[in-house]
Design a protein around this motif. Structure first.
Motif, PDB file in Angstrom:
ATOM      1  N   HIS A 125      44.930  45.331  45.371  1.00  0.00           N
ATOM      2  CA  HIS A 125      43.842  45.563  46.328  1.00  0.00           C
ATOM      3  C   HIS A 125      43.817  47.024  46.764  1.00  0.00           C
ATOM      4  O   HIS A 125      42.739  47.620  46.917  1.00  0.00           O
ATOM      5  CB  HIS A 125      44.009  44.653  47.542  1.00  0.00           C
ATOM      6  CG  HIS A 125      42.868  44.720  48.508  1.00  0.00           C
ATOM      7  ND1 HIS A 125      41.606  44.238  48.216  1.00  0.00           N
ATOM      8  CD2 HIS A 125      42.786  45.235  49.759  1.00  0.00           C
ATOM      9  CE1 HIS A 125      40.803  44.437  49.242  1.00  0.00           C
ATOM     10  NE2 HIS A 125      41.500  45.042  50.191  1.00  0.00           N
TER      11      HIS A 125
ATOM     12  N   LEU B 255      42.754  47.946  35.804  1.00  0.00           N
ATOM     13  CA  LEU B 255      42.601  46.786  36.685  1.00  0.00           C
ATOM     14  C   LEU B 255      41.976  45.615  35.940  1.00  0.00           C
ATOM     15  O   LEU B 255      42.347  44.455  36.153  1.00  0.00           O
ATOM     16  CB  LEU B 255      41.732  47.156  37.892  1.00  0.00           C
ATOM     17  CG  LEU B 255      42.374  48.051  38.957  1.00  0.00           C
ATOM     18  CD1 LEU B 255      41.340  48.419  40.015  1.00  0.00           C
ATOM     19  CD2 LEU B 255      43.568  47.352  39.600  1.00  0.00           C
ATOM     20  N   SER B 256      41.036  45.918  35.057  1.00  0.00           N
ATOM     21  CA  SER B 256      40.396  44.867  34.272  1.00  0.00           C
ATOM     22  C   SER B 256      41.424  44.161  33.380  1.00  0.00           C
ATOM     23  O   SER B 256      41.402  42.929  33.233  1.00  0.00           O
ATOM     24  CB  SER B 256      39.274  45.456  33.420  1.00  0.00           C
ATOM     25  OG  SER B 256      38.661  44.469  32.624  1.00  0.00           O
TER      26      SER B 256
ATOM     27  N   ARG C 245      43.517  41.807  35.483  1.00  0.00           N
ATOM     28  CA  ARG C 245      42.817  40.565  35.835  1.00  0.00           C
ATOM     29  C   ARG C 245      42.756  39.614  34.648  1.00  0.00           C
ATOM     30  O   ARG C 245      42.788  38.394  34.827  1.00  0.00           O
ATOM     31  CB  ARG C 245      41.411  40.885  36.343  1.00  0.00           C
ATOM     32  CG  ARG C 245      41.382  41.617  37.669  1.00  0.00           C
ATOM     33  CD  ARG C 245      39.977  41.693  38.221  1.00  0.00           C
ATOM     34  NE  ARG C 245      39.921  42.547  39.391  1.00  0.00           N
ATOM     35  CZ  ARG C 245      39.541  43.820  39.367  1.00  0.00           C
ATOM     36  NH1 ARG C 245      39.195  44.371  38.205  1.00  0.00           N
ATOM     37  NH2 ARG C 245      39.511  44.539  40.465  1.00  0.00           N
TER      38      ARG C 245
ATOM     39  N   TYR D 257      35.076  48.916  53.600  1.00  0.00           N
ATOM     40  CA  TYR D 257      35.852  47.861  52.957  1.00  0.00           C
ATOM     41  C   TYR D 257      36.865  47.317  53.951  1.00  0.00           C
ATOM     42  O   TYR D 257      37.149  47.946  54.982  1.00  0.00           O
ATOM     43  CB  TYR D 257      36.587  48.384  51.717  1.00  0.00           C
ATOM     44  CG  TYR D 257      37.430  49.612  51.984  1.00  0.00           C
ATOM     45  CD1 TYR D 257      38.681  49.519  52.576  1.00  0.00           C
ATOM     46  CD2 TYR D 257      36.965  50.890  51.660  1.00  0.00           C
ATOM     47  CE1 TYR D 257      39.447  50.639  52.845  1.00  0.00           C
ATOM     48  CE2 TYR D 257      37.716  52.019  51.916  1.00  0.00           C
ATOM     49  CZ  TYR D 257      38.965  51.890  52.505  1.00  0.00           C
ATOM     50  OH  TYR D 257      39.722  53.006  52.770  1.00  0.00           O
TER      51      TYR D 257
ATOM     52  N   SER E  55      28.961  46.136  42.519  1.00  0.00           N
ATOM     53  CA  SER E  55      30.078  46.396  41.618  1.00  0.00           C
ATOM     54  C   SER E  55      30.327  47.893  41.542  1.00  0.00           C
ATOM     55  O   SER E  55      29.373  48.682  41.533  1.00  0.00           O
ATOM     56  CB  SER E  55      29.769  45.852  40.221  1.00  0.00           C
ATOM     57  OG  SER E  55      30.691  46.335  39.266  1.00  0.00           O
ATOM     58  N   THR E  56      31.606  48.286  41.501  1.00  0.00           N
ATOM     59  CA  THR E  56      31.918  49.701  41.322  1.00  0.00           C
ATOM     60  C   THR E  56      31.730  50.132  39.878  1.00  0.00           C
ATOM     61  O   THR E  56      31.719  51.329  39.585  1.00  0.00           O
ATOM     62  CB  THR E  56      33.367  49.999  41.748  1.00  0.00           C
ATOM     63  OG1 THR E  56      34.256  49.128  41.041  1.00  0.00           O
ATOM     64  CG2 THR E  56      33.544  49.810  43.240  1.00  0.00           C
TER      65      THR E  56
ATOM     66  N   PHE F 237      37.184  52.376  44.670  1.00  0.00           N
ATOM     67  CA  PHE F 237      35.929  52.316  45.421  1.00  0.00           C
ATOM     68  C   PHE F 237      35.656  53.657  46.113  1.00  0.00           C
ATOM     69  O   PHE F 237      34.536  54.185  46.068  1.00  0.00           O
ATOM     70  CB  PHE F 237      35.990  51.182  46.433  1.00  0.00           C
ATOM     71  CG  PHE F 237      34.725  51.001  47.222  1.00  0.00           C
ATOM     72  CD1 PHE F 237      33.546  50.616  46.605  1.00  0.00           C
ATOM     73  CD2 PHE F 237      34.715  51.200  48.602  1.00  0.00           C
ATOM     74  CE1 PHE F 237      32.386  50.447  47.326  1.00  0.00           C
ATOM     75  CE2 PHE F 237      33.567  51.029  49.330  1.00  0.00           C
ATOM     76  CZ  PHE F 237      32.389  50.645  48.691  1.00  0.00           C
TER      77      PHE F 237
ATOM     78  N   GLU G 219      42.145  48.973  44.141  1.00  0.00           N
ATOM     79  CA  GLU G 219      40.709  48.720  44.178  1.00  0.00           C
ATOM     80  C   GLU G 219      40.032  49.551  45.255  1.00  0.00           C
ATOM     81  O   GLU G 219      38.921  50.074  45.060  1.00  0.00           O
ATOM     82  CB  GLU G 219      40.447  47.227  44.415  1.00  0.00           C
ATOM     83  CG  GLU G 219      40.823  46.350  43.230  1.00  0.00           C
ATOM     84  CD  GLU G 219      40.736  44.882  43.552  1.00  0.00           C
ATOM     85  OE1 GLU G 219      40.846  44.533  44.762  1.00  0.00           O
ATOM     86  OE2 GLU G 219      40.560  44.079  42.625  1.00  0.00           O
TER      87      GLU G 219
ATOM     88  N   THR H 271      33.323  45.491  50.352  1.00  0.00           N
ATOM     89  CA  THR H 271      33.907  44.178  50.618  1.00  0.00           C
ATOM     90  C   THR H 271      33.795  43.758  52.071  1.00  0.00           C
ATOM     91  O   THR H 271      34.245  42.656  52.430  1.00  0.00           O
ATOM     92  CB  THR H 271      35.394  44.180  50.229  1.00  0.00           C
ATOM     93  OG1 THR H 271      36.101  45.119  51.072  1.00  0.00           O
ATOM     94  CG2 THR H 271      35.585  44.570  48.772  1.00  0.00           C
TER      95      THR H 271
ATOM     96  N   ASP I 151      44.109  39.552  41.958  1.00  0.00           N
ATOM     97  CA  ASP I 151      43.234  40.019  43.030  1.00  0.00           C
ATOM     98  C   ASP I 151      43.835  39.759  44.407  1.00  0.00           C
ATOM     99  O   ASP I 151      43.423  40.381  45.385  1.00  0.00           O
ATOM    100  CB  ASP I 151      41.859  39.339  42.934  1.00  0.00           C
ATOM    101  CG  ASP I 151      40.984  39.973  41.862  1.00  0.00           C
ATOM    102  OD1 ASP I 151      41.261  41.119  41.476  1.00  0.00           O
ATOM    103  OD2 ASP I 151      40.027  39.321  41.412  1.00  0.00           O
TER     104      ASP I 151
ATOM    105  N   GLN J 241      39.930  51.716  36.613  1.00  0.00           N
ATOM    106  CA  GLN J 241      39.138  50.491  36.618  1.00  0.00           C
ATOM    107  C   GLN J 241      39.408  49.663  35.357  1.00  0.00           C
ATOM    108  O   GLN J 241      39.485  48.431  35.411  1.00  0.00           O
ATOM    109  CB  GLN J 241      37.654  50.824  36.732  1.00  0.00           C
ATOM    110  CG  GLN J 241      36.770  49.636  37.049  1.00  0.00           C
ATOM    111  CD  GLN J 241      35.580  50.030  37.900  1.00  0.00           C
ATOM    112  OE1 GLN J 241      35.061  51.138  37.808  1.00  0.00           O
ATOM    113  NE2 GLN J 241      35.132  49.121  38.737  1.00  0.00           N
TER     114      GLN J 241
END
Length: 246
Positions: free
Chosen positions: A98, A81-82, A85, A153, A215-216, A105, A101, A187, A92, A78
């Protein structure tokens, strides 16, 4: 701007920890942090940069995030991924991002099922679950009641799933050895989720509950939703008329 710089530099430090095998030094962290800041200010995206013998690429970050998620290193995945971004807000829309993500999740859902287990209860992980098979099962006491938990999702950024897939999912779920199901929604659009729930519960199928996570990073606990489901199951076993709750 100072806050943005601090968060980007923190992201660079996170990335460096995850690629420690490349022996990134403190000077490199400063350079990478400066590049992140430059991109934030200019709006430009830099796909790669070489510093000495080490090449820092967006593709490498994507690969690392995927590997971390597969290995169960959810917090690290995570964080990576941050960083992605921050470097490129358009990431994204990247199918590879994806997919990571989704893995993050699913990991969070399994962790939440484990955390929801009361004394004397068991959890079963089904990480290779197919269509309509729960990702995890909580075997609740008393009675060994099996509650299957799904991670809901969409496979792409649309938030939708095909109606034919929903029908196949519901048919398979009704055959699974569980007394109830819980959908943890991330999602999936509400209309698609409603179609799945209605398909499973149709004609006396297993009761279904829904827990939506915003949010995860801060997932809601699952025990209250599981207890509500168990109450519905036990009321039905006792012949008590109840109003379905989700």
């Amino acid at each position: 701007m100072a806050g943005v710089a601090g968060s980007l530099l923190a992201g660079a430090g996170v990335a460096a920890v995850f690629v420690s095998k490349n022996q990134v030094g403190s000077a490199t962290l400063v350079v990478i942090g400066a590049l992140f800041l430059l991109m934030a200010v200019s709006g430009r995206t830099i796909e790669s940069v070489r510093i000495g013998d080490w090449e820092f690429t967006m593709a490498e970050l994507r690969r690392q995030a995927a590997e971390q998620a597969r290995s169960g290193l959810t917090d690290q995945a995570q964080a990576t991924l941050s960083v992605l971004r921050k470097i490129n807000p358009d990431s994204d829309r990247d199918p590879e991002v994806h997919a990571v993500e989704i893995s993050v999740f699913e990991n969070r859902v399994v962790e939440a099922v484990e955390a929801a287990r009361a004394e004397g209860e068991q959890t079963e992980r089904h990480l290779g679950a197919g269509l309509g098979e729960p990702l995890a099962v909580l075997v609740a006491q008393p009675g060994g009641l099996r509650v299957g938990v799904f991670a809901a999702y969409a496979l792409d950024a649309s938030g939708h799933i095909a109606e034919t897939s929903s029908d196949s999912f519901a048919r398979r779920a009704r055959e699974v050895d569980c007394v109830a199901f819980l959908f943890v929604n991330g999602t999936l659009h509400q209309e698609d989720l409603d179609r799945l729930v209605e398909g499973i519960q149709r004609d006396g199928g297993q009761p279904v509950g829904i827990e939506t996570w915003e949010s995860t990073a801060r997932p809601a606990p699952l025990r209250p939703a599981i207890d509500r489901l168990l109450a519905r199951v036990r009321d039905a076993q006792d012949g008590t008329a109840t109003i379905p709750r989700q």
